[in-house]
Write a protein that holds these residues in place. Structure first.
Motif, PDB file in Angstrom:
ATOM      1  N   TYR A  16       0.817  -1.202   0.000  1.00 31.08           N
ATOM      2  CA  TYR A  16       0.000   0.000   0.000  1.00 31.08           C
ATOM      3  C   TYR A  16       0.856   1.260   0.000  1.00 31.08           C
ATOM      4  O   TYR A  16       0.446   2.298  -0.505  1.00 31.08           O
ATOM      5  CB  TYR A  16      -0.926   0.000   1.221  1.00 31.08           C
ATOM      6  N   SER A  17       2.053   1.205   0.568  1.00 29.42           N
ATOM      7  CA  SER A  17       2.876   2.411   0.668  1.00 29.42           C
ATOM      8  C   SER A  17       3.776   2.610  -0.536  1.00 29.42           C
ATOM      9  O   SER A  17       4.207   3.719  -0.793  1.00 29.42           O
ATOM     10  CB  SER A  17       3.744   2.338   1.944  1.00 29.42           C
ATOM     11  N   ILE A  18       4.069   1.537  -1.273  1.00 33.35           N
ATOM     12  CA  ILE A  18       5.034   1.638  -2.361  1.00 33.35           C
ATOM     13  C   ILE A  18       4.383   1.445  -3.733  1.00 33.35           C
ATOM     14  O   ILE A  18       4.589   2.220  -4.647  1.00 33.35           O
ATOM     15  CB  ILE A  18       6.165   0.600  -2.183  1.00 33.35           C
ATOM     16  N   MET A  19       3.588   0.411  -3.874  1.00 33.19           N
ATOM     17  CA  MET A  19       3.076   0.044  -5.184  1.00 33.19           C
ATOM     18  C   MET A  19       2.051   1.043  -5.706  1.00 33.19           C
ATOM     19  O   MET A  19       1.189   1.500  -4.970  1.00 33.19           O
ATOM     20  CB  MET A  19       2.410  -1.326  -5.141  1.00 33.19           C
ATOM     21  N   THR A  20       2.156   1.367  -6.982  1.00 31.38           N
ATOM     22  CA  THR A  20       1.111   2.118  -7.656  1.00 31.38           C
ATOM     23  C   THR A  20       0.172   1.114  -8.317  1.00 31.38           C
ATOM     24  O   THR A  20       0.533  -0.058  -8.524  1.00 31.38           O
ATOM     25  CB  THR A  20       1.700   3.035  -8.729  1.00 31.38           C
ATOM     26  N   LEU A  21      -1.009   1.546  -8.643  1.00 35.58           N
ATOM     27  CA  LEU A  21      -1.957   0.653  -9.311  1.00 35.58           C
ATOM     28  C   LEU A  21      -1.385   0.163 -10.649  1.00 35.58           C
ATOM     29  O   LEU A  21      -1.614  -0.966 -11.057  1.00 35.58           O
ATOM     30  CB  LEU A  21      -3.286   1.373  -9.543  1.00 35.58           C
ATOM     31  N   GLN A  22      -0.623   1.024 -11.311  1.00 35.20           N
ATOM     32  CA  GLN A  22      -0.024   0.638 -12.575  1.00 35.20           C
ATOM     33  C   GLN A  22       0.969  -0.502 -12.388  1.00 35.20           C
ATOM     34  O   GLN A  22       0.985  -1.461 -13.165  1.00 35.20           O
ATOM     35  CB  GLN A  22       0.674   1.845 -13.206  1.00 35.20           C
ATOM     36  N   ALA A  29      -0.218  -8.906 -14.825  1.00 32.28           N
ATOM     37  CA  ALA A  29      -0.104  -9.280 -16.241  1.00 32.28           C
ATOM     38  C   ALA A  29       0.969 -10.344 -16.441  1.00 32.28           C
ATOM     39  O   ALA A  29       0.770 -11.319 -17.177  1.00 32.28           O
ATOM     40  CB  ALA A  29       0.204  -8.041 -17.085  1.00 32.28           C
ATOM     41  N   VAL A  30       2.117 -10.183 -15.775  1.00 31.68           N
ATOM     42  CA  VAL A  30       3.179 -11.187 -15.883  1.00 31.68           C
ATOM     43  C   VAL A  30       2.720 -12.515 -15.286  1.00 31.68           C
ATOM     44  O   VAL A  30       2.964 -13.592 -15.843  1.00 31.68           O
ATOM     45  CB  VAL A  30       4.471 -10.706 -15.187  1.00 31.68           C
ATOM     46  N   TYR A  31       2.030 -12.432 -14.159  1.00 33.25           N
ATOM     47  CA  TYR A  31       1.517 -13.655 -13.531  1.00 33.25           C
ATOM     48  C   TYR A  31       0.514 -14.361 -14.450  1.00 33.25           C
ATOM     49  O   TYR A  31       0.518 -15.585 -14.571  1.00 33.25           O
ATOM     50  CB  TYR A  31       0.853 -13.308 -12.204  1.00 33.25           C
ATOM     51  N   ARG A  32      -0.335 -13.575 -15.106  1.00 35.00           N
ATOM     52  CA  ARG A  32      -1.370 -14.155 -15.960  1.00 35.00           C
ATOM     53  C   ARG A  32      -0.781 -14.781 -17.217  1.00 35.00           C
ATOM     54  O   ARG A  32      -1.144 -15.892 -17.610  1.00 35.00           O
ATOM     55  CB  ARG A  32      -2.381 -13.076 -16.334  1.00 35.00           C
ATOM     56  N   TYR A  33       0.138 -14.063 -17.868  1.00 29.46           N
ATOM     57  CA  TYR A  33       0.679 -14.537 -19.141  1.00 29.46           C
ATOM     58  C   TYR A  33       1.930 -15.389 -18.983  1.00 29.46           C
ATOM     59  O   TYR A  33       2.365 -16.039 -19.938  1.00 29.46           O
ATOM     60  CB  TYR A  33       0.958 -13.349 -20.071  1.00 29.46           C
ATOM     61  N   LYS A  34       2.546 -15.347 -17.765  1.00 28.51           N
ATOM     62  CA  LYS A  34       3.752 -16.144 -17.488  1.00 28.51           C
ATOM     63  C   LYS A  34       4.866 -15.856 -18.499  1.00 28.51           C
ATOM     64  O   LYS A  34       5.669 -16.711 -18.834  1.00 28.51           O
ATOM     65  CB  LYS A  34       3.417 -17.649 -17.467  1.00 28.51           C
ATOM     66  N   HIS A  35       4.882 -14.621 -18.970  1.00 27.47           N
ATOM     67  CA  HIS A  35       5.845 -14.240 -19.998  1.00 27.47           C
ATOM     68  C   HIS A  35       5.933 -12.712 -20.011  1.00 27.47           C
ATOM     69  O   HIS A  35       4.913 -12.027 -20.113  1.00 27.47           O
ATOM     70  CB  HIS A  35       5.364 -14.766 -21.355  1.00 27.47           C
ATOM     71  N   PHE A  36       7.134 -12.160 -19.914  1.00 29.21           N
ATOM     72  CA  PHE A  36       7.292 -10.716 -19.827  1.00 29.21           C
ATOM     73  C   PHE A  36       6.882 -10.010 -21.121  1.00 29.21           C
ATOM     74  O   PHE A  36       6.237  -8.960 -21.087  1.00 29.21           O
ATOM     75  CB  PHE A  36       8.738 -10.359 -19.465  1.00 29.21           C
ATOM     76  N   ALA A  37       7.264 -10.563 -22.262  1.00 30.28           N
ATOM     77  CA  ALA A  37       6.949  -9.914 -23.536  1.00 30.28           C
ATOM     78  C   ALA A  37       5.443  -9.880 -23.775  1.00 30.28           C
ATOM     79  O   ALA A  37       4.880  -8.862 -24.200  1.00 30.28           O
ATOM     80  CB  ALA A  37       7.651 -10.638 -24.683  1.00 30.28           C
ATOM     81  N   LYS A  38       4.758 -10.999 -23.500  1.00 28.80           N
ATOM     82  CA  LYS A  38       3.301 -11.050 -23.700  1.00 28.80           C
ATOM     83  C   LYS A  38       2.588 -10.118 -22.723  1.00 28.80           C
ATOM     84  O   LYS A  38       1.602  -9.467 -23.076  1.00 28.80           O
ATOM     85  CB  LYS A  38       2.801 -12.485 -23.530  1.00 28.80           C
ATOM     86  N   ALA A  39       3.101 -10.043 -21.499  1.00 26.76           N
ATOM     87  CA  ALA A  39       2.497  -9.157 -20.499  1.00 26.76           C
ATOM     88  C   ALA A  39       2.655  -7.702 -20.927  1.00 26.76           C
ATOM     89  O   ALA A  39       1.721  -6.900 -20.810  1.00 26.76           O
ATOM     90  CB  ALA A  39       3.154  -9.391 -19.142  1.00 26.76           C
ATOM     91  N   ASN A  44       0.381  -2.642 -23.274  1.00 24.28           N
ATOM     92  CA  ASN A  44       0.699  -1.593 -24.250  1.00 24.28           C
ATOM     93  C   ASN A  44       1.938  -0.791 -23.865  1.00 24.28           C
ATOM     94  O   ASN A  44       1.978   0.445 -24.017  1.00 24.28           O
ATOM     95  CB  ASN A  44      -0.497  -0.655 -24.446  1.00 24.28           C
ATOM     96  N   ILE A  45       2.956  -1.470 -23.344  1.00 20.71           N
ATOM     97  CA  ILE A  45       4.240  -0.836 -23.054  1.00 20.71           C
ATOM     98  C   ILE A  45       5.339  -1.747 -23.576  1.00 20.71           C
ATOM     99  O   ILE A  45       5.082  -2.897 -23.966  1.00 20.71           O
ATOM    100  CB  ILE A  45       4.442  -0.594 -21.534  1.00 20.71           C
ATOM    101  N   THR A  46       6.556  -1.252 -23.568  1.00 21.10           N
ATOM    102  CA  THR A  46       7.670  -2.078 -24.019  1.00 21.10           C
ATOM    103  C   THR A  46       8.067  -3.057 -22.918  1.00 21.10           C
ATOM    104  O   THR A  46       7.836  -2.805 -21.726  1.00 21.10           O
ATOM    105  CB  THR A  46       8.886  -1.220 -24.385  1.00 21.10           C
ATOM    106  N   GLN A  47       8.682  -4.149 -23.332  1.00 20.35           N
ATOM    107  CA  GLN A  47       9.126  -5.133 -22.341  1.00 20.35           C
ATOM    108  C   GLN A  47      10.169  -4.556 -21.377  1.00 20.35           C
ATOM    109  O   GLN A  47      10.085  -4.800 -20.164  1.00 20.35           O
ATOM    110  CB  GLN A  47       9.681  -6.377 -23.028  1.00 20.35           C
ATOM    111  N   PRO A  48      11.169  -3.779 -21.866  1.00 16.88           N
ATOM    112  CA  PRO A  48      12.140  -3.199 -20.930  1.00 16.88           C
ATOM    113  C   PRO A  48      11.479  -2.314 -19.864  1.00 16.88           C
ATOM    114  O   PRO A  48      11.892  -2.330 -18.703  1.00 16.88           O
ATOM    115  CB  PRO A  48      13.063  -2.385 -21.843  1.00 16.88           C
TER     116      PRO A  48
END
Length: 326
Positions: A16-22, A29-39, A44-48
């Motif tokens: 709650y003190s550090i994380m933003t909703l973004q 997204a990474v947890y759902r897709y299990k892949h950084f590029a797909k997430a 709609n952002i770059t993988q880096p």
């Protein structure tokens, strides 16, 4: 056990003190897709950029959320605790926004709908373009999904509503009947059943039946209604991918398949010659709109349901005496 509770408490406080909703959305997204590029693609952002944001969060928390050495990407034990809490925070934030929108009866904001692949090709073209033209500021997004995937997505807040055929096991959801849709047989010219004016379930034994893959409720409903267990075990029973594929097989001169009522409205005169109604009682599915029990945006949902009802033939809005739910 006490240590796990303490760890969860520490992580919750830091989240709650550090994380933003973004950042939460990136982690999920990474947890759902299990892949950084797909997430990253989904966000709609770059993988880096995505990787950098998550790595920064890991450094601030002092733990690794994901084990990058594994493929597909999996969370660490500590990461799983963070993800569980992050999911709750995102759901609560979303409910807060939706509560505000509902009090204003607003049509703004993204509204995600899951829909069965056996409904989408015939229903979406009938109401979706008109909906977007009528309400250009409305952001409705539609994804084809099987019933079990829709139920899972509703539980996790990935979609707002689902358009499915009514089946057992929906006690965790609220539902609204949208319309009733009967089935027809689609019979190849020259097939033994082609000269039949109506198709009885007993007529289907031993035929070349083009049937949907396992996991499609339409398949399960018709197999049960028509008592196709014997045909399912026969070498003449085939499983492919879509109703449209089956129709092309029938049109090429082989076998029988089942098609929903709305698909008839897209057929040519030549194709209509292959359609045969079922003998009474006619197998019929009840198409419903499902939402979670805590769904908030009822005004927007009601509008979409009414638009769908106006887009289908009026005689499909009620179950007839000649029809039987499958």
């Amino acid at each position: 056990m006490a240590s796990i509770v303490l760890v969860r408490t520490i992580f919750t406080s830091k989240l709650y003190s550090i994380m933003t909703l973004q950042q939460l959305e990136y982690v999920i997204a990474v947890y759902r897709y299990k892949h950084f590029a797909k997430a990253a693609d989904n966000c709609n952002i770059t993988q880096p950029t995505l990787s950098s944001m998550i790595q920064k969060l890991e450094e601030e928390l002092g733990v690794k959320i994901f084990d990058r050495r594994k493929q597909p990407i999996l969370p660490t034990p500590a990461g799983k605790l963070i993800i569980d809490q992050a999911w709750k925070v995102l759901v609560e934030a979303r409910e807060l926004r939706e509560t505000v929108e509902e009090t204003k009866h607003s049509l703004l904001g993204t509204f995600n709908i899951g829909i069965l692949p056996t409904i989408a090709p015939y229903l979406i073209p009938r109401f979706f373009p008109q909906l977007m033209k009528k309400y250009p500021d409305m952001d409705v997004r539609v994804t084809e999904m099987k019933t079990e995937d829709i139920k899972h997505a509703l539980h996790h807040g990935d979609i707002d509503a689902g358009i499915i055929a009514k089946v057992d096991g929906l006690g965790d959801f609220d539902s609204t009947t949208v319309f009733y849709e009967q089935f027809f047989a689609y019979v190849a010219q020259g097939d033994a059943l082609f000269d039949n004016k109506t198709i009885r379930t007993a007529d289907l034994k031993g035929e070349y039946l083009w049937l949907l893959d396992e996991g499609h409720c339409l398949r399960d409903q018709l197999v049960r209604f028509c008592d196709l267990k014997g045909a399912m075990q026969s070498k003449r029973a085939y499983s492919l991918g879509s109703i449209e594929t089956f129709m092309r097989m029938v049109e090429s001169g082989k076998g029988v398949t089942f098609i929903p009522e709305l698909s008839l409205l897209q057929l040519t005169d030549v194709q209509r010659k292959l359609v045969r109604p079922f003998a009474l009682p006619i197998p019929t599915r009840e198409i419903i709109m499902v939402t979670g029990k805590n769904f908030i945006r009822t005004s927007l949902l009601g509008l979409i349901v009414e638009e769908i009802k106006q887009a289908v033939p009026a005689d499909m809005l009620q179950l007839k005496q000649t029809q039987q739910r499958v």
